[in-house]
Design an enzyme around this catalytic site. Structure first.
Site, PDB file in Angstrom:
ATOM      1  N   ASN A  10      10.693  -1.551  -0.460  1.00  0.00           N
ATOM      2  CA  ASN A  10      10.844  -2.402  -1.413  1.00  0.00           C
ATOM      3  C   ASN A  10       9.277  -2.763  -2.015  1.00  0.00           C
ATOM      4  O   ASN A  10       8.229  -2.963  -0.482  1.00  0.00           O
ATOM      5  CB  ASN A  10      11.607  -3.739  -0.313  1.00  0.00           C
ATOM      6  CG  ASN A  10      11.216  -4.566  -1.560  1.00  0.00           C
ATOM      7  OD1 ASN A  10      11.006  -4.884  -2.372  1.00  0.00           O
ATOM      8  ND2 ASN A  10      11.350  -6.405  -0.784  1.00  0.00           N
ATOM      9  N   LYS A  12       7.888  -4.676  -3.096  1.00  0.00           N
ATOM     10  CA  LYS A  12       7.337  -6.003  -3.022  1.00  0.00           C
ATOM     11  C   LYS A  12       6.304  -6.218  -4.445  1.00  0.00           C
ATOM     12  O   LYS A  12       6.380  -4.703  -5.646  1.00  0.00           O
ATOM     13  CB  LYS A  12       6.599  -6.425  -1.544  1.00  0.00           C
ATOM     14  CG  LYS A  12       7.693  -6.030  -0.923  1.00  0.00           C
ATOM     15  CD  LYS A  12       7.197  -6.813   0.921  1.00  0.00           C
ATOM     16  CE  LYS A  12       8.770  -7.207   1.675  1.00  0.00           C
ATOM     17  NZ  LYS A  12       8.256  -7.552   2.520  1.00  0.00           N
ATOM     18  N   HIS A  95      16.530 -11.198  -0.889  1.00  0.00           N
ATOM     19  CA  HIS A  95      15.334 -11.117  -0.014  1.00  0.00           C
ATOM     20  C   HIS A  95      14.899 -12.645   0.483  1.00  0.00           C
ATOM     21  O   HIS A  95      14.777 -13.825  -0.227  1.00  0.00           O
ATOM     22  CB  HIS A  95      14.331 -10.328  -0.816  1.00  0.00           C
ATOM     23  CG  HIS A  95      13.566  -9.277   0.327  1.00  0.00           C
ATOM     24  ND1 HIS A  95      11.927 -10.560   0.917  1.00  0.00           N
ATOM     25  CD2 HIS A  95      13.054  -8.770   0.687  1.00  0.00           C
ATOM     26  CE1 HIS A  95      11.567  -9.730   2.248  1.00  0.00           C
ATOM     27  NE2 HIS A  95      11.854  -9.014   1.876  1.00  0.00           N
ATOM     28  N   GLU A  97      11.564 -13.361   0.990  1.00  0.00           N
ATOM     29  CA  GLU A  97      10.325 -13.784   0.284  1.00  0.00           C
ATOM     30  C   GLU A  97      11.151 -14.928  -0.680  1.00  0.00           C
ATOM     31  O   GLU A  97      10.569 -15.744  -1.748  1.00  0.00           O
ATOM     32  CB  GLU A  97       9.930 -12.696  -0.032  1.00  0.00           C
ATOM     33  CG  GLU A  97       8.995 -12.431   0.722  1.00  0.00           C
ATOM     34  CD  GLU A  97       8.157 -10.636   1.128  1.00  0.00           C
ATOM     35  OE1 GLU A  97       8.401 -10.253  -0.053  1.00  0.00           O
ATOM     36  OE2 GLU A  97       8.250 -10.746   2.180  1.00  0.00           O
ATOM     37  N   GLU A 167      17.448  -8.862   7.270  1.00  0.00           N
ATOM     38  CA  GLU A 167      16.349  -8.506   7.955  1.00  0.00           C
ATOM     39  C   GLU A 167      15.451  -9.930   8.469  1.00  0.00           C
ATOM     40  O   GLU A 167      15.523 -10.916   7.689  1.00  0.00           O
ATOM     41  CB  GLU A 167      15.700  -8.451   6.828  1.00  0.00           C
ATOM     42  CG  GLU A 167      15.858  -7.192   5.654  1.00  0.00           C
ATOM     43  CD  GLU A 167      14.766  -7.108   4.797  1.00  0.00           C
ATOM     44  OE1 GLU A 167      14.438  -6.370   4.439  1.00  0.00           O
ATOM     45  OE2 GLU A 167      14.046  -7.885   3.726  1.00  0.00           O
ATOM     46  N   GLY A 173       6.642  -7.826   7.966  1.00  0.00           N
ATOM     47  CA  GLY A 173       5.571  -8.070   7.705  1.00  0.00           C
ATOM     48  C   GLY A 173       4.480  -8.515   8.728  1.00  0.00           C
ATOM     49  O   GLY A 173       3.555  -8.207   8.799  1.00  0.00           O
ATOM     50  N   SER A 213       9.369  -4.550   9.474  1.00  0.00           N
ATOM     51  CA  SER A 213       8.443  -3.878  10.438  1.00  0.00           C
ATOM     52  C   SER A 213       8.963  -2.188  11.121  1.00  0.00           C
ATOM     53  O   SER A 213       8.795  -1.735  12.007  1.00  0.00           O
ATOM     54  CB  SER A 213       8.247  -4.595  11.191  1.00  0.00           C
ATOM     55  OG  SER A 213       7.257  -5.473  11.243  1.00  0.00           O
TER      56      SER A 213
END
Ligand code: 13P
Length: 250
Positions: A10, A12, A95, A97, A167, A173, A213
């Site tokens: 991904n 992003k 996701h 985000e 996730e 991250g 990660s």
């Protein structure tokens, strides 16, 4: 059991057109020595260029998001039909985000999933608990409600077009990954949740990715767990060498 191993990158909101093409050139020079299907998800404006650059390669292209409507007055959005029209077969939905910054709810995601499936797109469906949920011992409850609200209206047949991506938000991250044991524990729980609402076959056929990660240094150990069928990779998917070390952890 017929589920696949998948490693998906991904990207992003990273890489302009030239950078996208350069990274794809690098990726094409790498050898996939294992059995994982490889997917990259560039930002929407570069999807067509990525599809063109990967013609003849086994690396597939996915979108990071799409709108739930067929078409119309939704300024700035991209539809499922548009993704299909450039040759895409897969879309990432849900996701964390998108959920956090664009307020995507389980209910909205259920609509997006429906639209994607109606167009014959495969969905990589992301979900996972926040740090607070885990600290309060609510992680299983949160994950099971995310799945139920967005996916459990589907028929068992439709599940062949679903890939799950667990996730945990606290691992995205942050450099802090779930331990292989924590990932396995949650993935096994997810599979049991699918058995309870569907059946053994549906549950054992669904690919469940871990994301958060994942790096070359920890991929092998995470992927060695029986219910971890691959990874959704953020930061480490932006370097061809790192990404393929992860792909080749299978
Ligand atoms: P990182 O691998 O950078 O933690 O990102 C994970 C992720 O969000 C993939 O979708």
């Amino acid at each position: 059991m017929s589920r696949k191993h998948i490693v998906a990158g991904n990207w992003k909101m990273n890489n302009n057109l030239a950078e996208t093409q350069a990274l794809i050139t690098d990726l094409k020079s790498k050898e996939n020595t294992g059995d994982a299907e490889v997917i990259i998800a560039p930002t929407s404006i570069n999807l067509h260029a990525a599809v063109e650059a990967l013609k003849g390669s086994t690396i597939q292209v996915a979108a990071q998001n799409m709108h739930q409507a067929e078409s119309g007055a939704y300024t700035g959005e991209v539809s499922a039909g548009m993704l299909k029209s450039i040759g895409l077969e897969t879309v990432i939905l849900g996701h964390s985000e998108r959920r956090a910054y664009f307020h995507e709810s389980d209910e909205l995601l259920a609509q997006k999933v429906n639209t994607a499936l109606q167009h014959g797109l495969r969905v990589i469906f992301c979900f996972g608990e926040e740090l607070e949920d885990r600290k309060n011992g609510k992680h299983f409850e949160v994950v099971s409600s995310q799945l139920k609200n967005a996916l459990f209206h589907l028929s068992a047949t439709q599940w062949s077009q679903i890939v799950l991506a667990y996730e945990p938000v606290w691992a995205i991250g942050t450099g802090e990954t779930a331990s292989p044991e924590q990932a396995q524990e949650m993935h096994a729980f997810i599979r049991t949740t699918v058995v309870d609402s569907y059946d053994e076959t549906t549950a054992s056929n669904v690919t469940i990715l871990y994301g958060g990660s994942v790096k070359p240094a920890n991929a092998k150990e995470i992927f060695s767990k029986p219910d971890v069928d691959g990874g959704l990779i953020g930061g480490a998917s932006l370097k061809a060498t790192d990404f393929f070390e992860i792909v080749n952890a299978f």
